[in-house]
Design a protein around this motif. Sequence first.
Motif, mmCIF file in Angstrom:
data_model
loop_
_atom_site.group_PDB
_atom_site.id
_atom_site.type_symbol
_atom_site.label_atom_id
_atom_site.label_comp_id
_atom_site.label_asym_id
_atom_site.label_seq_id
_atom_site.Cartn_x
_atom_site.Cartn_y
_atom_site.Cartn_z
ATOM 1 N N VAL A 1 0.826 -1.205 0.000
ATOM 2 C CA VAL A 1 0.000 0.000 0.000
ATOM 3 C C VAL A 1 0.861 1.255 0.000
ATOM 4 C CG1 VAL A 1 -1.686 1.334 1.348
ATOM 5 C CG2 VAL A 1 -2.014 -1.132 1.006
ATOM 6 N N GLN A 2 1.887 1.309 0.828
ATOM 7 C CA GLN A 2 2.704 2.516 0.901
ATOM 8 C C GLN A 2 3.435 2.781 -0.409
ATOM 9 O OE1 GLN A 2 2.575 4.802 3.519
ATOM 10 N NE2 GLN A 2 3.479 6.010 1.865
ATOM 11 N N ALA B 1 -3.054 -2.182 5.124
ATOM 12 C CA ALA B 1 -4.303 -2.706 4.586
ATOM 13 C C ALA B 1 -4.884 -1.882 3.443
ATOM 14 C CB ALA B 1 -5.348 -2.835 5.692
ATOM 15 N N PHE B 2 -4.921 -0.560 3.580
ATOM 16 C CA PHE B 2 -5.717 0.239 2.661
ATOM 17 C C PHE B 2 -5.263 1.699 2.659
ATOM 18 C CE2 PHE B 2 -9.266 3.207 2.171
ATOM 19 C CZ PHE B 2 -9.783 2.828 0.949
ATOM 20 N N LEU C 1 -9.110 6.622 -6.069
ATOM 21 C CA LEU C 1 -8.457 5.344 -6.285
ATOM 22 C C LEU C 1 -8.273 4.657 -4.938
ATOM 23 C CD1 LEU C 1 -7.185 3.429 -8.338
ATOM 24 C CD2 LEU C 1 -5.072 4.758 -8.161
ATOM 25 N N LEU C 2 -8.924 3.509 -4.787
ATOM 26 C CA LEU C 2 -8.856 2.718 -3.564
ATOM 27 C C LEU C 2 -7.711 1.728 -3.714
ATOM 28 C CD1 LEU C 2 -12.685 1.927 -3.454
ATOM 29 C CD2 LEU C 2 -11.499 3.857 -2.388
ATOM 30 N N LEU C 3 -6.719 1.828 -2.860
ATOM 31 C CA LEU C 3 -5.533 0.970 -2.920
ATOM 32 C C LEU C 3 -5.648 -0.066 -1.812
ATOM 33 C CD1 LEU C 3 -3.042 3.926 -3.404
ATOM 34 C CD2 LEU C 3 -3.906 2.373 -5.183
ATOM 35 N N SER D 1 -6.724 -6.232 3.256
ATOM 36 C CA SER D 1 -7.956 -5.441 3.207
ATOM 37 C C SER D 1 -9.154 -6.322 2.881
ATOM 38 C CB SER D 1 -7.840 -4.330 2.166
ATOM 39 O OG SER D 1 -7.877 -4.883 0.865
ATOM 40 N N SER D 2 -10.335 -5.863 3.282
ATOM 41 C CA SER D 2 -11.547 -6.635 2.967
ATOM 42 C C SER D 2 -11.772 -6.693 1.463
ATOM 43 C CB SER D 2 -12.761 -6.037 3.676
ATOM 44 O OG SER D 2 -12.954 -4.692 3.287
ATOM 45 N N GLY D 3 -11.428 -5.623 0.728
ATOM 46 C CA GLY D 3 -11.593 -5.618 -0.722
ATOM 47 C C GLY D 3 -10.764 -6.684 -1.410
#
Length: 126
Positions: free
Chosen positions: A15-16, A37-38, A48-50, A55-57
Amino acid sequence: MADQHASVRYLVDDVQAAVDFYTTHLGFTLNTNVAPAFADVTRGHLRLLLSGPTSSGARATPDDAAGAGRNRIHLIVDDLDAEISRLRDAGLSFRSDAVSGPGGRQILLADPAGNLVELFQPADRS
């Protein structure tokens, strides 16, 4: 409708690293970062969802659909050649050559997880 953004979820390994890529190189603004996680970043009306592996996604995605595909986000730029030079100078490599079509010119690069980003310069219609 409360949210004025169109949201796209990208599954990422780190994520980072994804946050750094999008904010440093492509002009996104960080909104939320709960790495590993997110995180979510925005540019204009694009959110933009990373989603990292925890993560749950990411957990809701079937294994056979988890890899990066041919889908991509599409970012409009004013000067494609200048963007290519700037990003190459920053050490990024592209996944395609620049191509021209009736609507304009484009090139593909990948984020650290392999998700595609299309940089697109519309054809001059004047």
